[in-house]
Design an enzyme around this catalytic site. Structure first.
Site, PDB file in Angstrom:
ATOM      1  N   ASP A 423       0.859  -1.179   0.000  1.00  0.00           N
ATOM      2  CA  ASP A 423       0.000   0.000   0.000  1.00  0.00           C
ATOM      3  C   ASP A 423       0.901   1.237   0.000  1.00  0.00           C
ATOM      4  O   ASP A 423       1.598   1.506   0.976  1.00  0.00           O
ATOM      5  CB  ASP A 423      -0.894  -0.042   1.252  1.00  0.00           C
ATOM      6  CG  ASP A 423      -1.919   1.089   1.286  1.00  0.00           C
ATOM      7  OD1 ASP A 423      -1.718   2.100   0.591  1.00  0.00           O
ATOM      8  OD2 ASP A 423      -2.899   0.961   2.038  1.00  0.00           O
ATOM      9  N   HIS A 424       0.849   2.021  -1.083  1.00  0.00           N
ATOM     10  CA  HIS A 424       1.764   3.149  -1.229  1.00  0.00           C
ATOM     11  C   HIS A 424       1.414   4.315  -0.294  1.00  0.00           C
ATOM     12  O   HIS A 424       2.196   5.254  -0.153  1.00  0.00           O
ATOM     13  CB  HIS A 424       1.771   3.639  -2.683  1.00  0.00           C
ATOM     14  CG  HIS A 424       3.136   4.038  -3.156  1.00  0.00           C
ATOM     15  ND1 HIS A 424       4.079   4.637  -2.331  1.00  0.00           N
ATOM     16  CD2 HIS A 424       3.738   3.930  -4.372  1.00  0.00           C
ATOM     17  CE1 HIS A 424       5.175   4.879  -3.013  1.00  0.00           C
ATOM     18  NE2 HIS A 424       4.996   4.458  -4.258  1.00  0.00           N
ATOM     19  N   ARG A 425       0.244   4.262   0.362  1.00  0.00           N
ATOM     20  CA  ARG A 425      -0.047   5.261   1.391  1.00  0.00           C
ATOM     21  C   ARG A 425       0.804   5.019   2.634  1.00  0.00           C
ATOM     22  O   ARG A 425       1.151   5.946   3.366  1.00  0.00           O
ATOM     23  CB  ARG A 425      -1.529   5.194   1.797  1.00  0.00           C
ATOM     24  CG  ARG A 425      -2.527   5.523   0.714  1.00  0.00           C
ATOM     25  CD  ARG A 425      -3.942   5.257   1.203  1.00  0.00           C
ATOM     26  NE  ARG A 425      -4.121   3.881   1.638  1.00  0.00           N
ATOM     27  CZ  ARG A 425      -5.241   3.397   2.192  1.00  0.00           C
ATOM     28  NH1 ARG A 425      -6.274   4.208   2.393  1.00  0.00           N
ATOM     29  NH2 ARG A 425      -5.327   2.131   2.547  1.00  0.00           N
TER      30      ARG A 425
END
Length: 453
Positions: A423-425
């Site tokens: 998850d790039h968040r």
């Protein structure tokens, strides 16, 4: 004296509001005991046995196998022959214990007497489940159907076996059971299917000389429709939610794991692992746990309400498992504290339980990071979707012997591809790359599995 008590579908916890009735284990007219299992239901989380809160005689069943039943809806009437039982005093803890798979039976289940009785929904398509032999008034009073009139009871089989039979149009009554307790097993069903497909004696044209009108051919089945229910329904919703709420990034690395496999062979020969099935997945899992120590951001989740990143300092390691009920991701609680021996044993127990369809809901909740092994299907790699609420999932590809550069020369080595979706968040590209590279480094030179494991 006759007193009828009605048992409602209890609140099974985990925020679940409905369940599919897989099978009744009792019939009208049966005498049952307190805590005797009366039915098996399937929720979005797991298959659950329902114990009876009453002892007495079954008077009526209010749902058919295959029905989707709302929590609080009446499912069975039991004549207790005494004073009616007040369902309002049922304790909440008892259902949670039964639902989480604890072995101790409790007398009653939470959810009995829920305000507002729900409704039952039949299979999609608007048609009710077919009843081949509806009970006659006489047989109903004895708890049998006309098909049972000669003493035959409903065939015994576990829910996954019933599901397999249903998918293949097999009548379990026609299958010879070989189970320890007289139940039909998966092997019985597959054997029956094989026998049905075998050509008749005398070859394919054995009936060529038969005189008379030929039997009309069965129309070719163009399509099969399978209701989306239970675990498969939950998995589909979860994957769609994950794919569209978490910005996925997937990276790949191909590594030489020859030395890890050599270590695996040495460990298998050691007396410490004599009673434990040790697999490459155990060493890969250990490598992931070691790599997490230096890369804790991969073991976190996004709290949307608080707008915070929550980093976990414990690891509940999820293992994606293909089961007769669909994809499930049970997890090993506190995996970071386990030795390799303990981890290997936990993996065996987890996968065996999942494939039998008996994973308790508690083992499906609270995962923090997941491994999926597509290599067992001969697949080299993939771009897995994150398990909802997790920051990363590691995909393990097939292990293949192929030419590889080793110590300045070309040699035949054992090679595999690992892919990591994150998850790039929660995880920057650098963090995800370092984590995947660390796992690859440990598996290429497994010294750290021994030194740090």
């Amino acid at each position: 004296m006759s007193t009828i008590n009605t048992f409602h579908l209890p609140d099974l916890g985990e925020g679940l509001t409905e369940a599919d009735l897989v099978t009744w284990t009792v019939g009208v007219g049966d005498t049952i005991e307190l805590n005797q299992v009366i039915a098996e239901v399937e929720t979005a989380k797991a298959s659950v046995e329902l114990p009876s809160p009453y002892a007495g005689t079954v008077v009526a069943l209010h749902a058919a196998e295959g029905d989707t039943i709302d929590v609080g809806r009446p499912i069975i009437d039991i004549d207790t022959g005494g004073e009616p039982v007040d369902g309002s005093d049922v304790e909440a803890e008892s259902a949670a214990a039964a639902f989480e798979g604890e072995t101790e039976r409790v007398p009653v289940l939470v959810g009995y007497g829920v305000a507002g009785e729900g409704t039952s929904r039949r299979r999609r398509g608007g048609t009710a489940p077919r009843v081949d032999n509806p009970p006659s008034p006489d047989s109903a009073t004895r708890g049998i159907t006309p098909a049972d009139a000669e003493g035959r009871r409903r065939p015994l089989a576990k829910p996954p076996v019933r599901f397999l039979a249903k998918q293949n149009g097999v009548d379990l009554a026609a299958v010879t059971p070989t189970g320890r307790h007289g139940e039909v097993t998966r092997a019985d069903v597959t054997g029956y299917l094989s026998d049905q497909k075998a050509p008749p004696e005398g070859g394919a044209h054995a009936d060529a000389d038969v005189v008379g009108d030929p039997t009309p051919a069965t129309p070719h089945l163009e399509e099969t429709r399978t209701p989306i229910k239970g675990v498969r329904k939950h998995t589909a919703a979860a994957m769609v939610s994950s794919a569209f709420t978490a910005p996925h990034v997937t990276e790949f690395v191909t590594i030489d794991i020859t030395e890890t496999l050599e270590l695996l062979d040495r460990l298998r020969a050691h007396r410490r692992f004599a009673e434990t099935r040790l697999t490459p997945l155990a060493l890969i899992s250990k490598a992931l746990l070691i790599a997490l120590r230096a890369n804790p951001s991969l073991n976190s989740h996004w709290d949307e309400d608080a707008q915070e990143i929550v980093t976990k300092h414990y690891v509940n390691l999820g293992i994606a498992a293909a089961t007769p009920r669909g994809l499930m991701v049970p997890n090993i609680k506190g995996a970071e504290r386990m030795s390799l021996h303990e981890l290997a044993g936990a993996l065996v127990e987890l996968t065996t339980t999942a494939k039998s369809g008996k994973t308790p809901p508690a083992d499906l909740a609270g995962g923090t990071i997941t491994i999926t092994n597509v290599g067992v299907f001969g697949v080299d790699s993939g771009t897995p979707i994150l398990n909802p609420g997790e920051a990363a999932i590691l995909c393990v590809g097939a292990i293949r012997r192929q030419p590889w550069e080793h110590q300045g020369e070309i040699a035949l080595r054992s090679v595999t591809t690992l892919s990591l979706s994150f998850d790039h968040r929660l995880v920057d590209g650098e963090q995800g790359s370092r984590f995947l590279a660390d796992i690859g480094r440990i598996l290429s030179d497994p010294f750290e599995l021994i030194a740090l494991g």
